[in-house]
Design a protein around this motif. Structure first.
Motif, PDB file in Angstrom:
ATOM      1  N   MET A  21      34.828  25.886  24.057  1.00  0.00           N
ATOM      2  CA  MET A  21      35.762  25.328  23.069  1.00  0.00           C
ATOM      3  C   MET A  21      36.470  24.102  23.648  1.00  0.00           C
ATOM      4  SD  MET A  21      37.614  28.578  21.201  1.00  0.00           S
ATOM      5  CE  MET A  21      37.926  29.509  22.690  1.00  0.00           C
ATOM      6  N   ARG A  22      36.815  23.204  22.766  1.00  0.00           N
ATOM      7  CA  ARG A  22      37.589  22.034  23.151  1.00  0.00           C
ATOM      8  C   ARG A  22      39.031  22.287  22.722  1.00  0.00           C
ATOM      9  NH1 ARG A  22      36.583  16.944  24.943  1.00  0.00           N
ATOM     10  NH2 ARG A  22      37.931  15.259  24.205  1.00  0.00           N
ATOM     11  N   LEU A  23      39.910  22.490  23.699  1.00  0.00           N
ATOM     12  CA  LEU A  23      41.265  22.933  23.432  1.00  0.00           C
ATOM     13  C   LEU A  23      42.289  21.899  23.875  1.00  0.00           C
ATOM     14  CD1 LEU A  23      40.846  26.578  24.811  1.00  0.00           C
ATOM     15  CD2 LEU A  23      40.659  25.842  22.426  1.00  0.00           C
ATOM     16  N   GLY A  24      43.389  21.831  23.136  1.00  0.00           N
ATOM     17  CA  GLY A  24      44.496  20.960  23.503  1.00  0.00           C
ATOM     18  C   GLY A  24      45.607  21.760  24.153  1.00  0.00           C
ATOM     19  N   ALA A  25      46.333  21.127  25.061  1.00  0.00           N
ATOM     20  CA  ALA A  25      47.454  21.756  25.755  1.00  0.00           C
ATOM     21  C   ALA A  25      48.621  20.792  25.779  1.00  0.00           C
ATOM     22  CB  ALA A  25      47.049  22.143  27.173  1.00  0.00           C
ATOM     23  N   LEU A  26      49.797  21.298  25.440  1.00  0.00           N
ATOM     24  CA  LEU A  26      51.014  20.486  25.485  1.00  0.00           C
ATOM     25  C   LEU A  26      52.082  21.218  26.266  1.00  0.00           C
ATOM     26  CD1 LEU A  26      52.863  18.129  24.652  1.00  0.00           C
ATOM     27  CD2 LEU A  26      53.386  19.418  22.555  1.00  0.00           C
ATOM     28  N   GLU A  27      52.441  20.664  27.418  1.00  0.00           N
ATOM     29  CA  GLU A  27      53.570  21.171  28.191  1.00  0.00           C
ATOM     30  C   GLU A  27      54.767  20.310  27.812  1.00  0.00           C
ATOM     31  OE1 GLU A  27      54.475  22.694  32.753  1.00  0.00           O
ATOM     32  OE2 GLU A  27      52.794  21.335  32.394  1.00  0.00           O
ATOM     33  N   ALA A  28      55.576  20.832  26.896  1.00  0.00           N
ATOM     34  CA  ALA A  28      56.666  20.058  26.309  1.00  0.00           C
ATOM     35  C   ALA A  28      57.936  20.240  27.123  1.00  0.00           C
ATOM     36  CB  ALA A  28      56.888  20.492  24.858  1.00  0.00           C
ATOM     37  N   GLY A  29      58.307  19.230  27.867  1.00  0.00           N
ATOM     38  CA  GLY A  29      59.492  19.285  28.708  1.00  0.00           C
ATOM     39  C   GLY A  29      60.620  18.430  28.177  1.00  0.00           C
ATOM     40  N   GLY A  30      61.791  18.621  28.720  1.00  0.00           N
ATOM     41  CA  GLY A  30      62.957  17.882  28.267  1.00  0.00           C
ATOM     42  C   GLY A  30      62.927  16.404  28.598  1.00  0.00           C
ATOM     43  N   THR A  31      62.170  16.014  29.622  1.00  0.00           N
ATOM     44  CA  THR A  31      62.082  14.598  29.993  1.00  0.00           C
ATOM     45  C   THR A  31      60.700  14.000  29.747  1.00  0.00           C
ATOM     46  OG1 THR A  31      61.566  15.188  32.293  1.00  0.00           O
ATOM     47  CG2 THR A  31      63.869  14.809  31.743  1.00  0.00           C
ATOM     48  N   LEU A  86      45.401  24.206  19.621  1.00  0.00           N
ATOM     49  CA  LEU A  86      46.425  23.630  20.494  1.00  0.00           C
ATOM     50  C   LEU A  86      47.314  24.742  21.026  1.00  0.00           C
ATOM     51  CD1 LEU A  86      48.037  21.159  21.627  1.00  0.00           C
ATOM     52  CD2 LEU A  86      49.330  21.188  19.471  1.00  0.00           C
ATOM     53  N   GLY A  87      47.636  24.687  22.312  1.00  0.00           N
ATOM     54  CA  GLY A  87      48.611  25.586  22.908  1.00  0.00           C
ATOM     55  C   GLY A  87      49.820  24.796  23.365  1.00  0.00           C
ATOM     56  N   ILE A  88      51.013  25.271  23.016  1.00  0.00           N
ATOM     57  CA  ILE A  88      52.260  24.577  23.353  1.00  0.00           C
ATOM     58  C   ILE A  88      53.128  25.478  24.222  1.00  0.00           C
ATOM     59  CG2 ILE A  88      54.338  23.444  22.475  1.00  0.00           C
ATOM     60  CD1 ILE A  88      52.887  23.145  19.768  1.00  0.00           C
ATOM     61  N   GLY A  89      53.484  25.011  25.401  1.00  0.00           N
ATOM     62  CA  GLY A  89      54.495  25.646  26.233  1.00  0.00           C
ATOM     63  C   GLY A  89      55.725  24.755  26.188  1.00  0.00           C
ATOM     64  N   CYS A  90      56.802  25.223  25.601  1.00  0.00           N
ATOM     65  CA  CYS A  90      57.885  24.335  25.178  1.00  0.00           C
ATOM     66  C   CYS A  90      59.228  24.667  25.835  1.00  0.00           C
ATOM     67  CB  CYS A  90      58.033  24.464  23.662  1.00  0.00           C
ATOM     68  SG  CYS A  90      59.128  23.234  22.909  1.00  0.00           S
ATOM     69  N   PHE A  91      60.015  23.593  26.099  1.00  0.00           N
ATOM     70  CA  PHE A  91      61.406  23.780  26.501  1.00  0.00           C
ATOM     71  C   PHE A  91      62.136  24.495  25.365  1.00  0.00           C
ATOM     72  CE2 PHE A  91      61.472  19.691  24.290  1.00  0.00           C
ATOM     73  CZ  PHE A  91      62.645  19.737  23.556  1.00  0.00           C
ATOM     74  N   GLY A  92      63.249  25.117  25.669  1.00  0.00           N
ATOM     75  CA  GLY A  92      63.874  25.930  24.641  1.00  0.00           C
ATOM     76  C   GLY A  92      65.384  25.830  24.628  1.00  0.00           C
ATOM     77  N   PRO A  93      65.985  26.836  24.028  1.00  0.00           N
ATOM     78  CA  PRO A  93      65.394  28.025  23.436  1.00  0.00           C
ATOM     79  C   PRO A  93      64.488  27.710  22.244  1.00  0.00           C
ATOM     80  CG  PRO A  93      67.745  28.355  23.809  1.00  0.00           C
ATOM     81  CD  PRO A  93      67.466  26.896  24.015  1.00  0.00           C
ATOM     82  N   ILE A  94      63.518  28.620  22.021  1.00  0.00           N
ATOM     83  CA  ILE A  94      62.589  28.489  20.910  1.00  0.00           C
ATOM     84  C   ILE A  94      62.555  29.813  20.153  1.00  0.00           C
ATOM     85  CG2 ILE A  94      61.157  26.820  22.155  1.00  0.00           C
ATOM     86  CD1 ILE A  94      59.101  29.174  22.526  1.00  0.00           C
ATOM     87  N   ASP A  95      61.886  29.812  18.990  1.00  0.00           N
ATOM     88  CA  ASP A  95      61.645  31.047  18.251  1.00  0.00           C
ATOM     89  C   ASP A  95      60.149  31.348  18.289  1.00  0.00           C
ATOM     90  OD1 ASP A  95      61.384  33.170  16.557  1.00  0.00           O
ATOM     91  OD2 ASP A  95      62.513  32.293  14.897  1.00  0.00           O
TER      92      ASP A  95
END
Length: 295
Positions: free
Chosen positions: A1-11, A54-63
């Motif tokens: 599979m061709r997958l996207g990844a986003l490590e979403a940080g505050g900066t 797409l997989g997102i690992g995100c700064f938070g807090p999140i729901d």
């Protein structure tokens, strides 16, 4: 599979394309500004990459609760522009593909459990100590959420008698983050952590506070492995200090093979700073599986 990844940080936002084996094909970094400035760049990148999920690992807090009306939102973040922003919905509207979503530290522990040194473990705690402090917790094959997600960087710990610092956290002052994150180190000692490397007293105090937190995690979660990441932990002299204080704090109350060998129990990350992105690839893969379950 061709997958996207986003490590979403505050900066910064780290975007990558890879596959279900954890292999990363390409990676770019986009500064985190407002959603209006940042999101078009992110969606354009993933559109051009023609990803399947797409997989997102995100700064938070999140729901992260799929049953919630605000699932996929960044909620009460200190970054006002991103507060109550539906980041999952924004990507789904543009990409029309499954989206996996979790905290940045949960994506890091997932990366280590799936591809790294935590593979095969049933209970793992990943703590990142940098600009802030966060913990990702993996238990019995699942990432821990509960009513929200772990905010184990904000547990209250005891100040040491020789520490007159008032604490940096705007909510709790002397929680773990308020005493041990990078900004607290800089404010307490008047210099950035990187310039304090030779100051033994700095790292002895830092190690003491981190060890207090680990003692709490050990006694409440009973993890089989603890991984310490983040910019502060690049000070590798911290690891033996933390291990020594953990042993002292536990006082011999618990005896296991793991605690008999703290050098292999409290460890740094194993994936060359890619554990977050690789965890996001796994979040994307799991999102595909969840989508397939519907049919």
């Amino acid at each position: 599979m061709r997958l996207g990844a986003l490590e979403a940080g505050g900066t910064k936002m780290i975007c990558a394309v890879g596959d279900e084996t954890g292999k990363i094909f390409e990676k770019i970094t986009v500064p985190t500004k407002s959603p209006e400035e940042t999101m078009p760049k992110l969606t354009a990148y993933f559109k051009e990459a023609e990803i399947e999920a797409l997989g997102i690992g995100c700064f938070g807090p999140i729901d992260p609760d799929r049953r919630s009306d605000t699932y996929g939102y960044i909620t009460s973040t200190p970054k006002p522009a991103w507060r109550n922003f539906n980041i999952v919905g924004a990507f789904q509207e543009e990409l029309f593909c499954p989206v996996g979503f979790d905290t940045d530290v949960n994506s890091s522990v997932l990366g280590e459990v799936t591809f790294g040194r935590a593979k095969g473990k049933n209970c793992v705690v990943y703590v990142t100590i940098g600009t802030g402090v966060g913990a990702g917790i993996y238990i019995e094959g699942k990432l821990l959420h509960g009513m929200l997600h772990p905010e184990a960087g904000h547990i209250m710990i005891q100040k040491r008698a020789d520490d007159a610092y008032r604490g940096k956290c705007p909510y709790h002052k002397t929680c773990l983050e308020g005493l041990a994150a990078g900004p607290a180190i800089e404010e307490r000692w008047g210099q950035e952590a990187i310039a304090l490397r030779e100051r033994k007293e700095v790292w002895d105090l830092e190690g003491y506070y981190i060890a207090q937190a680990l003692g709490i995690y050990i006694l409440t979660l009973s993890p089989e492995l603890i991984i310490l990441g983040g910019g502060v932990m690049h000070q590798e002299q911290l690891f033996p200090i933390v291990r020594d204080y953990v042993k002292e704090i536990l006082g011999g109350y618990i005896r296991t093979k793991e605690l008999d060998h703290l050098e292999t129990y409290i460890v740094p990350p194993s994936l060359e700073e890619c554990q977050g992105i690789m965890g996001c690839l796994e979040l994307a893969r799991r999102a595909v599986d969840k989508e397939n379950e519907k049919y």
